[in-house]
Enzyme design. Structure first.
Site, PDB file in Angstrom:
ATOM      1  N   LYS A 228      -0.472  -6.260   8.618  1.00  0.00           N
ATOM      2  CA  LYS A 228      -1.112  -5.067   8.059  1.00  0.00           C
ATOM      3  C   LYS A 228      -1.470  -4.041   9.134  1.00  0.00           C
ATOM      4  CE  LYS A 228      -2.384  -7.027   3.667  1.00  0.00           C
ATOM      5  NZ  LYS A 228      -1.973  -8.452   3.727  1.00  0.00           N
TER       6      LYS A 228
HETATM    7  C1  LIG Z   1      -1.188  -9.118   2.825  1.00  0.00           C
HETATM    8  C2  LIG Z   1      -0.465 -10.322   3.323  1.00  0.00           C
HETATM    9  C3  LIG Z   1       0.681 -10.841   2.668  1.00  0.00           C
HETATM   10  C4  LIG Z   1       1.199 -10.258   1.361  1.00  0.00           C
HETATM   11  O1  LIG Z   1       1.724  -8.975   1.511  1.00  0.00           O
HETATM   12  P1  LIG Z   1       2.003  -8.069   0.207  1.00  0.00           P
HETATM   13  O2  LIG Z   1       2.396  -6.735   0.729  1.00  0.00           O
HETATM   14  O3  LIG Z   1       0.706  -8.035  -0.551  1.00  0.00           O
HETATM   15  O4  LIG Z   1       3.072  -8.740  -0.571  1.00  0.00           O
HETATM   16  C5  LIG Z   1       1.340 -11.914   3.244  1.00  0.00           C
HETATM   17  N1  LIG Z   1       0.885 -12.487   4.388  1.00  0.00           N
HETATM   18  C6  LIG Z   1      -0.199 -12.034   5.026  1.00  0.00           C
HETATM   19  C7  LIG Z   1      -0.656 -12.726   6.259  1.00  0.00           C
HETATM   20  C8  LIG Z   1      -0.918 -10.932   4.537  1.00  0.00           C
HETATM   21  O5  LIG Z   1      -2.009 -10.495   5.185  1.00  0.00           O
END
Ligand SMILES: *Cc1c(COP(=O)(O)O)cnc(C)c1O
Length: 462
Positions: free
Chosen positions: A112
């Site tokens: 993220k």
């Molecule tokens: C947010 C997240 C996901 C999922 O991503 P999406 O875009 O919601 O599908 C997977 N793994 C981790 C570690 C995350 O923080």
């Protein structure tokens, strides 16, 4: 470049407007009016670019005339040096044709950071130009909160309010939110669960009259298109390694809200040779049930070892539905709004079309621990539980395929100790920059799960 809403009742908007709102006023999600196409010659020319150079080439297509290109280049050049690996998103080979794309070298150790580090800088740029203040309001079950606080803590025109369920996130996750320095960072521990947090946020967005004159709320979850845009880059960055011999690669993506994998879908649409996009879910498997049975229906939320993928509905799936229904907004609307009453399905032709792009696999907690152990024994490589679902899904869906498969490693294993311990392995230490996380002073406010309590605190502190 203009953006339209999946629900069809919002006039086309600029990138700047889309960034500063999040959800479209008609309740839909913003998508690009048309997706830029990259030909093979251009792909070859991009092959040797650095991460930041490639990001500039891709993002300028989406930012359009919202800012001069030189300003965008400066912003990107300031964004990615905070990542601790010189390649930003290094590709690590496991076995034959099996790769892991490491997306956890940012400040908060999850993918993220790629979008939220950039979003902080973009917000600062536009808000300074407009001399406007905004409040970021978001609910998090973990990774989004810390990445947003870390990405926007230097923004002079932004105040942040991040709601998380009190006593229901891991200690590392909580501390990553509550120890962020900066007067503009507010971590609110809500006495309720994640759904309570999200409901409060939704209500606050729907009626923003509690805000002081001139303020507005900005969403930083993956409904904000700027997050998707930033994530397109690493699909190209990884896929271009295989471009010379026209080889199509598959990507296996640990999926919750369908944001990350939707970025992969856009990369494919733009012209990156992609064979399959594999949706890896944990036991919260609404997307897997759709791909395998043409049935999209609410389940019950089950806590798992990969908590950032614990969802009941995948909001960004609406963006793909818009394409699947060939731009018919009324069908998108009815699919999404009828979901609360009964299971939704699409026509046989549409379902087959979806299956030509996406494959899926459900990886429960036991299978997650098993693959963490297996990969560690094979290669001395430690996966976090989210990334582990991706590797297992790749092995199940791509058995016998000659195409390379790239598994997205979405978080650092030190962030999710419980799963590593359950796999019978030793948790790795936190990277150096977070080595003293457990000693840092925490700052947070505990509030009841009530809209008024949250809006009162916001209006008092803005
Ligand atoms: C947010 C997240 C996901 C999922 O991503 P999406 O875009 O919601 O599908 C997977 N793994 C981790 C570690 C995350 O923080």
């Amino acid at each position: 470049m203009k953006y339209i809403s999946t629900r069809g009742n919002t006039p086309a908007q600029s990138f700047e407007d889309v960034l500063l709102t999040g959800l479209a006023p008609d309740g839909g999600l913003f998508i690009p009016e048309s997706v830029p196409k990259i030909d093979h010659e251009q792909l070859l020319a991009w092959k040797n670019l650095s991460y930041a150079e490639l990001a500039f080439e891709i993002l300028r297509l989406y930012v359009g005339d919202s800012m001069p290109e030189e300003d965008l280049r400066d912003i990107i050049n300031e964004t990615y040096p905070v990542f601790s690996h010189p390649d930003v998103a290094p590709l690590h080979a496991l076995g034959d044709n099996e790769y892991v794309l490491e997306l956890f070298h940012g400040p908060t150790l999850a993918f993220k950071d790629f979008a939220l580090q950039l979003l902080g800088k973009l917000l600062d740029y536009f808000l300074k130009r407009r001399q406007q203040h905004v409040a970021i309001l978001g609910a998090t079950s973990g990774d989004t909160g810390s990445a947003a606080l870390e990405g926007c803590r230097h923004c002079k025109f932004v105040d942040m309010y991040i709601l998380y369920p009190h006593n229901r996130v891991s200690e590392v996750q909580r501390r990553q939110m509550t120890t962020v320095p900066g007067d503009n960072a507010n971590s609110l521990a809500i006495e309720g669960n994640f759904d309570d947090c999200q409901n409060i946020v939704k209500k606050a967005f729907a009626d923003q009259s509690f805000l002081p004159e001139g303020y507005q709320l900005v969403a930083v979850n993956s409904i904000n298109f700027s997050r998707i845009m930033a994530q397109i880059v690493y699909y190209f960055y990884a896929g271009l390694n295989f471009i010379d011999n026209h080889e199509a690669v598959s990507f296996s993506v640990p999926t919750g809200n369908f944001g990350d994998i939707y970025a992969g879908y856009l990369a494919k649409k733009m012209g990156l040779p992609v064979d399959r996009l594999i949706i890896a879910t944990n036991q919260n498997d609404i997307l897997h049930r759709f791909i395998s049975n043409n049935s999209y229906s609410l389940g019950t939320l089950e806590p798992s070892l990969s908590p950032s993928m614990d969802i009941m509905v995948s909001s960004n799936f609406e963006r793909f539905l818009f394409d699947l229904f060939e731009g018919d907004s009324s069908r998108v609307e009815s699919f999404v709004s009828n979901l609360n009453n009964n299971a939704q399905q699409v026509s046989e032709t549409e379902w087959n079309r979806a299956k030509r792009v996406f494959d899926s696999c459900r990886v429960d907690d036991d299978a997650t621990c098993a693959i963490i152990k297996e990969v560690y024994e094979e290669y001395r490589y430690l996966l976090d539980p989210h990334s582990a679902t991706g590797v297992e899904a790749a092995r199940e869906c791509c058995a016998g395929s000659k195409n390379p498969v790239i598994c997205l490693a979405t978080a650092h294993p030190a962030k999710f100790a419980e799963a590593i311990e359950r796999a019978g392995l030793e948790t790795p230490a936190l990277p150096e920059h977070l080595g003293d996380l457990l000693e840092r002073e925490e700052r947070f406010t505990v509030l009841p799960a009530e809209l008024d309590a949250v809006t009162e605190l916001i209006s008092k502190t803005l």
